[in-house]
Write an enzyme that holds these catalytic residues in place. Structure first.
Site, PDB file in Angstrom:
ATOM      1  N   SER A  50       0.835  -1.200   0.000  1.00  0.00           N
ATOM      2  CA  SER A  50       0.000   0.000   0.000  1.00  0.00           C
ATOM      3  C   SER A  50       0.869   1.249   0.000  1.00  0.00           C
ATOM      4  O   SER A  50       2.099   1.177   0.002  1.00  0.00           O
ATOM      5  CB  SER A  50      -0.937  -0.002   1.218  1.00  0.00           C
ATOM      6  OG  SER A  50      -0.199   0.095   2.419  1.00  0.00           O
ATOM      7  N   SER A  66       1.158   4.010   2.150  1.00  0.00           N
ATOM      8  CA  SER A  66       1.322   4.864   3.324  1.00  0.00           C
ATOM      9  C   SER A  66       2.750   5.370   3.504  1.00  0.00           C
ATOM     10  O   SER A  66       2.985   6.306   4.263  1.00  0.00           O
ATOM     11  CB  SER A  66       0.874   4.124   4.591  1.00  0.00           C
ATOM     12  OG  SER A  66       1.799   3.116   4.946  1.00  0.00           O
ATOM     13  N   LYS A  82       6.769   1.796   9.131  1.00  0.00           N
ATOM     14  CA  LYS A  82       6.618   3.240   9.269  1.00  0.00           C
ATOM     15  C   LYS A  82       7.989   3.836   9.564  1.00  0.00           C
ATOM     16  O   LYS A  82       8.983   3.126   9.722  1.00  0.00           O
ATOM     17  CB  LYS A  82       5.656   3.598  10.414  1.00  0.00           C
ATOM     18  CG  LYS A  82       4.277   2.964  10.338  1.00  0.00           C
ATOM     19  CD  LYS A  82       3.426   3.524   9.227  1.00  0.00           C
ATOM     20  CE  LYS A  82       2.043   2.863   9.199  1.00  0.00           C
ATOM     21  NZ  LYS A  82       1.241   3.304   8.028  1.00  0.00           N
ATOM     22  N   SER A 112      -2.006   7.599   6.102  1.00  0.00           N
ATOM     23  CA  SER A 112      -1.264   6.634   6.904  1.00  0.00           C
ATOM     24  C   SER A 112      -1.937   6.462   8.265  1.00  0.00           C
ATOM     25  O   SER A 112      -2.101   7.433   9.014  1.00  0.00           O
ATOM     26  CB  SER A 112       0.180   7.103   7.105  1.00  0.00           C
ATOM     27  OG  SER A 112       0.865   6.266   8.016  1.00  0.00           O
TER      28      SER A 112
END
Length: 305
Positions: A108, A110, A165, A270
């Site tokens: 994805s 993010s 992240k 996100s």
């Protein structure tokens, strides 16, 4: 972003495969091979006695039959042969993946523009400490995540999922995000505007900046018209929620000991520590360090910043 391991729960699959093939290999080396040897010796002794009798009677015997008899008895069963062949390969892959590098696929957006959908990445498993595979328990201290690192971790709300992240805050940091700008321990992070970024998934441009966090400057995206934080999406029950205060255009969190504050580089697309909380040290998987392939864009191969 829920990362996709290359083959599902590969750690458990490898561990079980290594255990099964290893037991078979050990059993063959120390038990089955000796049984086959004893059986072959008995058969050869009987063959030699019979051959001696035939020779004494003047009958010529082909000596090659003895070697063929021995080989047929000593031959490993197919399931043992394959297990013995696979065991060292599986053990090597298990070791490399558990203690050195693990591959993942980015599913994805993010972490755009740093990581794109379809990127195949390598995660360094030893920079943040040596951990036991499968249970992820740290046994050797090596180092700790630093602000600006791109880190893979077990999602605190579902340990079966791996997320990726950027580390924004380390234990003890005071993180403020106001009007889409970060401050760490009261010091504003510097930003440098770049050309707008064209979305890969739809014909939309996003504001793009270089965020100069710690010693790891990196690009981020902001969407015009989006709020600093979507208050309706915040989980009010995540651990240490009392460390955070929220308002329409600002939030502040103090990172508790043994935890990290994470955010995606695609800031308005996100789900991260703003919404579901902090990442405990025991959830850490490793540091994302390299894009080794993107079948849709070979130019993506290279280090992660």
């Amino acid at each position: 972003m829920n990362l996709q391991p290359i083959l599902g729960n590969f750690a458990l699959i490898l561990f079980v495969a290594m255990l099964v093939t290893g037991v078979i290999w050990f059993l063959d080396v120390f038990v089955l091979s000796r049984q086959r040897r004893a059986k072959a010796d008995a058969a050869l002794a009987e063959y030699d006695a019979h051959r001696s009798k035939l020779t004494a009677d003047g009958i010529k015997v082909d000596s090659g039959n003895r070697a063929a008899l021995e080989a047929s008895i000593l031959r490993q069963p197919t399931w043992v042969e394959y297990s013995g062949s696979f065991f060292p390969v599986i053990a090597l892959v298990f070791f490399l993946r558990s203690f050195l590098f693990e591959p993942f696929k980015i599913p994805s957006s993010s972490m755009v523009p740093t990581l794109l959908v379809g990127d195949l990445i390598l995660v360094n498993k030893f920079d943040y400490g040596i951990r036991l595979p499968v249970i992820n328990k740290k046994i050797v201290e090596v180092g700790n995540p630093q602000r600006g690192d791109v880190m893979v971790f077990k999602y605190p709300k579902d340990m079966s999922q791996d997320y990726i992240k950027r580390v924004i805050g380390v234990p003890g940091d005071k993180i403020t995000y106001e009007n889409k700008r970060l401050s760490v321990n009261g010091v504003p992070v510097q930003y440098e505007a770049m050309d707008d970024y064209l979305d890969d998934e739809r014909p939309v441009y996003h504001k793009q900046f270089v965020e100069k966090l710690a010693n790891a400057p990196h690009r981020i995206l902001n969407m015009e018209g989006q709020r600093t934080i979507n208050l309706a999406a915040v989980d009010p029950d995540f651990p240490h929620h009392e460390n955070c205060t929220y308002s329409y255009d600002k939030f502040t969190c103090i990172v508790p000991e043994g935890n990290y504050f994470m955010m995606g580089d695609n800031r308005d697309n996100s789900a991260d520590s703003r919404y579901w909380g902090f990442v405990p040290d025991q959830n850490i998987v490793g540091k994302a360090v390299f894009v080794w392939m993107n079948f849709g864009n070979l130019k993506r191969i290279g280090g992660i910043h």
